[in-house]
Scaffold this motif. Structure first.
Motif, PDB file in Angstrom:
ATOM      1  N   GLY A 140     -44.241 -46.257  70.178  1.00 38.65           N
ATOM      2  CA  GLY A 140     -45.188 -45.366  69.504  1.00 38.65           C
ATOM      3  C   GLY A 140     -46.281 -46.154  68.804  1.00 38.65           C
ATOM      4  O   GLY A 140     -46.232 -47.376  68.709  1.00 38.65           O
ATOM      5  N   PHE A 141     -47.259 -45.418  68.317  1.00 34.98           N
ATOM      6  CA  PHE A 141     -48.449 -46.042  67.747  1.00 34.98           C
ATOM      7  C   PHE A 141     -48.561 -45.735  66.253  1.00 34.98           C
ATOM      8  O   PHE A 141     -49.494 -45.074  65.814  1.00 34.98           O
ATOM      9  CB  PHE A 141     -49.697 -45.561  68.497  1.00 34.98           C
ATOM     10  N   GLY A 142     -47.621 -46.218  65.474  1.00 36.21           N
ATOM     11  CA  GLY A 142     -47.623 -45.997  64.027  1.00 36.21           C
ATOM     12  C   GLY A 142     -48.425 -47.061  63.294  1.00 36.21           C
ATOM     13  O   GLY A 142     -49.071 -47.916  63.897  1.00 36.21           O
ATOM     14  N   MET A 143     -48.354 -46.994  61.966  1.00 36.27           N
ATOM     15  CA  MET A 143     -49.068 -47.962  61.125  1.00 36.27           C
ATOM     16  C   MET A 143     -48.619 -49.390  61.436  1.00 36.27           C
ATOM     17  O   MET A 143     -49.418 -50.319  61.454  1.00 36.27           O
ATOM     18  CB  MET A 143     -48.832 -47.657  59.648  1.00 36.27           C
ATOM     19  N   TRP A 144     -47.330 -49.582  61.701  1.00 36.40           N
ATOM     20  CA  TRP A 144     -46.812 -50.911  62.027  1.00 36.40           C
ATOM     21  C   TRP A 144     -47.540 -51.479  63.242  1.00 36.40           C
ATOM     22  O   TRP A 144     -47.808 -52.671  63.309  1.00 36.40           O
ATOM     23  CB  TRP A 144     -45.299 -50.848  62.288  1.00 36.40           C
ATOM     24  N   TRP A 145     -47.844 -50.603  64.214  1.00 35.30           N
ATOM     25  CA  TRP A 145     -48.499 -51.040  65.442  1.00 35.30           C
ATOM     26  C   TRP A 145     -49.913 -51.525  65.148  1.00 35.30           C
ATOM     27  O   TRP A 145     -50.352 -52.543  65.687  1.00 35.30           O
ATOM     28  CB  TRP A 145     -48.499 -49.905  66.461  1.00 35.30           C
ATOM     29  N   ALA A 146     -50.611 -50.820  64.282  1.00 37.01           N
ATOM     30  CA  ALA A 146     -51.962 -51.253  63.896  1.00 37.01           C
ATOM     31  C   ALA A 146     -51.903 -52.633  63.231  1.00 37.01           C
ATOM     32  O   ALA A 146     -52.760 -53.484  63.475  1.00 37.01           O
ATOM     33  CB  ALA A 146     -52.606 -50.224  62.970  1.00 37.01           C
ATOM     34  N   CYS A 147     -50.881 -52.859  62.431  1.00 37.36           N
ATOM     35  CA  CYS A 147     -50.721 -54.157  61.759  1.00 37.36           C
ATOM     36  C   CYS A 147     -50.476 -55.287  62.768  1.00 37.36           C
ATOM     37  O   CYS A 147     -50.898 -56.418  62.542  1.00 37.36           O
ATOM     38  CB  CYS A 147     -49.571 -54.104  60.761  1.00 37.36           C
ATOM     39  N   TYR A 148     -49.807 -54.974  63.857  1.00 31.61           N
ATOM     40  CA  TYR A 148     -49.543 -55.988  64.873  1.00 31.61           C
ATOM     41  C   TYR A 148     -50.833 -56.603  65.407  1.00 31.61           C
ATOM     42  O   TYR A 148     -50.836 -57.750  65.843  1.00 31.61           O
ATOM     43  CB  TYR A 148     -48.758 -55.391  66.039  1.00 31.61           C
ATOM     44  N   TRP A 149     -51.928 -55.828  65.379  1.00 31.50           N
ATOM     45  CA  TRP A 149     -53.198 -56.311  65.932  1.00 31.50           C
ATOM     46  C   TRP A 149     -53.808 -57.435  65.107  1.00 31.50           C
ATOM     47  O   TRP A 149     -54.723 -58.107  65.562  1.00 31.50           O
ATOM     48  CB  TRP A 149     -54.191 -55.168  66.127  1.00 31.50           C
ATOM     49  N   TYR A 150     -53.332 -57.656  63.887  1.00 31.38           N
ATOM     50  CA  TYR A 150     -53.758 -58.850  63.156  1.00 31.38           C
ATOM     51  C   TYR A 150     -52.594 -59.785  62.859  1.00 31.38           C
ATOM     52  O   TYR A 150     -52.781 -60.988  62.742  1.00 31.38           O
ATOM     53  CB  TYR A 150     -54.550 -58.513  61.882  1.00 31.38           C
ATOM     54  N   LEU A 151     -51.357 -59.261  62.776  1.00 28.80           N
ATOM     55  CA  LEU A 151     -50.211 -60.121  62.451  1.00 28.80           C
ATOM     56  C   LEU A 151     -49.877 -61.121  63.552  1.00 28.80           C
ATOM     57  O   LEU A 151     -49.696 -62.311  63.274  1.00 28.80           O
ATOM     58  CB  LEU A 151     -48.984 -59.259  62.142  1.00 28.80           C
ATOM     59  N   TRP A 152     -49.766 -60.655  64.789  1.00 29.18           N
ATOM     60  CA  TRP A 152     -49.433 -61.580  65.881  1.00 29.18           C
ATOM     61  C   TRP A 152     -50.598 -62.504  66.229  1.00 29.18           C
ATOM     62  O   TRP A 152     -50.372 -63.683  66.510  1.00 29.18           O
ATOM     63  CB  TRP A 152     -48.899 -60.830  67.099  1.00 29.18           C
ATOM     64  N   PRO A 153     -51.843 -62.039  66.196  1.00 28.25           N
ATOM     65  CA  PRO A 153     -52.945 -62.988  66.415  1.00 28.25           C
ATOM     66  C   PRO A 153     -53.025 -64.088  65.356  1.00 28.25           C
ATOM     67  O   PRO A 153     -53.465 -65.196  65.659  1.00 28.25           O
ATOM     68  CB  PRO A 153     -54.192 -62.097  66.397  1.00 28.25           C
ATOM     69  N   ILE A 154     -52.588 -63.817  64.126  1.00 33.94           N
ATOM     70  CA  ILE A 154     -52.565 -64.878  63.110  1.00 33.94           C
ATOM     71  C   ILE A 154     -51.690 -66.029  63.585  1.00 33.94           C
ATOM     72  O   ILE A 154     -52.079 -67.199  63.498  1.00 33.94           O
ATOM     73  CB  ILE A 154     -52.073 -64.338  61.738  1.00 33.94           C
ATOM     74  N   LEU A 155     -50.506 -65.705  64.102  1.00 35.60           N
ATOM     75  CA  LEU A 155     -49.620 -66.754  64.617  1.00 35.60           C
ATOM     76  C   LEU A 155     -50.248 -67.436  65.827  1.00 35.60           C
ATOM     77  O   LEU A 155     -50.224 -68.668  65.937  1.00 35.60           O
ATOM     78  CB  LEU A 155     -48.251 -66.180  64.995  1.00 35.60           C
ATOM     79  N   ALA A 156     -50.829 -66.655  66.726  1.00 35.58           N
ATOM     80  CA  ALA A 156     -51.439 -67.221  67.936  1.00 35.58           C
ATOM     81  C   ALA A 156     -52.580 -68.167  67.597  1.00 35.58           C
ATOM     82  O   ALA A 156     -52.671 -69.274  68.138  1.00 35.58           O
ATOM     83  CB  ALA A 156     -51.931 -66.093  68.849  1.00 35.58           C
ATOM     84  N   ILE A 157     -53.442 -67.766  66.680  1.00 31.76           N
ATOM     85  CA  ILE A 157     -54.583 -68.605  66.279  1.00 31.76           C
ATOM     86  C   ILE A 157     -54.093 -69.872  65.594  1.00 31.76           C
ATOM     87  O   ILE A 157     -54.588 -70.969  65.873  1.00 31.76           O
ATOM     88  CB  ILE A 157     -55.554 -67.801  65.395  1.00 31.76           C
ATOM     89  N   THR A 158     -53.107 -69.732  64.718  1.00 30.10           N
ATOM     90  CA  THR A 158     -52.522 -70.900  64.050  1.00 30.10           C
ATOM     91  C   THR A 158     -51.965 -71.870  65.088  1.00 30.10           C
ATOM     92  O   THR A 158     -52.186 -73.083  65.004  1.00 30.10           O
ATOM     93  CB  THR A 158     -51.404 -70.468  63.078  1.00 30.10           C
ATOM     94  N   ALA A 159     -51.266 -71.331  66.074  1.00 32.95           N
ATOM     95  CA  ALA A 159     -50.669 -72.177  67.115  1.00 32.95           C
ATOM     96  C   ALA A 159     -51.736 -72.871  67.962  1.00 32.95           C
ATOM     97  O   ALA A 159     -51.571 -74.038  68.328  1.00 32.95           O
ATOM     98  CB  ALA A 159     -49.734 -71.352  67.989  1.00 32.95           C
ATOM     99  N   VAL A 160     -52.819 -72.181  68.257  1.00 34.78           N
ATOM    100  CA  VAL A 160     -53.895 -72.825  69.024  1.00 34.78           C
ATOM    101  C   VAL A 160     -54.493 -73.973  68.206  1.00 34.78           C
ATOM    102  O   VAL A 160     -54.732 -75.063  68.735  1.00 34.78           O
ATOM    103  CB  VAL A 160     -54.997 -71.813  69.422  1.00 34.78           C
TER     104      VAL A 160
END
Length: 156
Positions: free
Chosen positions: A52-72
């Motif tokens: 589903g597309f709840g508030m948690w899902w909207a947060c994923y759009w910045y939470l997981w990219p933070i880890l990805a950008i840090t890793a890059v």
């Protein structure tokens, strides 16, 4: 890689906040650089389609990219321990970062309550990320190196 991240999460879905997302995102960043963001986007879309597309899902759009950008930005690092720290910190800060939208929606008190309520899950997330990354970074790096024909990992 996005589908692999999602698939491994589904395999561990019965254990809240314990998954291989962090180590797989880190490895994707190490091997593919900024293309990791495509994998993260695929993963997030699959999460939304299934759960589903709840508030948690909207947060994923910045939470997981933070880890990805840090890793890059740290992609030259080959130390399992350093990557485990990065993954653990990401897991521990997940709830605090996910509470940010609530500051604007309902105020500081709601955001603080949301964050505090989730601290046990953040601790589980931190420990799971740290342990999985510490144990799996080198073997998965070696396997990906072999598959992709890249140099073997140096002992750190």
């Amino acid at each position: 890689m996005g589908a692999l991240i999602f698939g491994t999460k589904m395999a561990l879905v019965s254990i809240p906040n314990v998954h291989l997302n962090a180590v797989l995102i880190i490895l994707t960043a190490v091997f593919f650089g900024w293309k990791v963001l495509y994998s993260v986007a695929v993963y997030i879309m699959l999460e939304g389609l299934v759960f589903g597309f709840g508030m948690w899902w909207a947060c994923y759009w910045y939470l997981w990219p933070i880890l990805a950008i840090t890793a890059v930005l740290l992609r030259k690092v080959r130390s399992s321990f350093i990557w485990a720290l990065v993954a653990g910190i990401h897991g521990l800060s997940f709830g605090a970062l996910c509470s940010v939208p609530f500051i604007f929606i309902s105020g500081w008190r709601t955001a603080l309550a949301y964050w505090i309520n989730g601290i046990p899950f953040d601790i589980t997330h931190c420990v799971g990320n740290f342990v999985f990354t510490l144990l799996l970074f080198k073997p998965l790096y070696t396997a990906m190196s072999s598959i992709l024909g890249r140099a073997k990992i140096k002992e750190a």
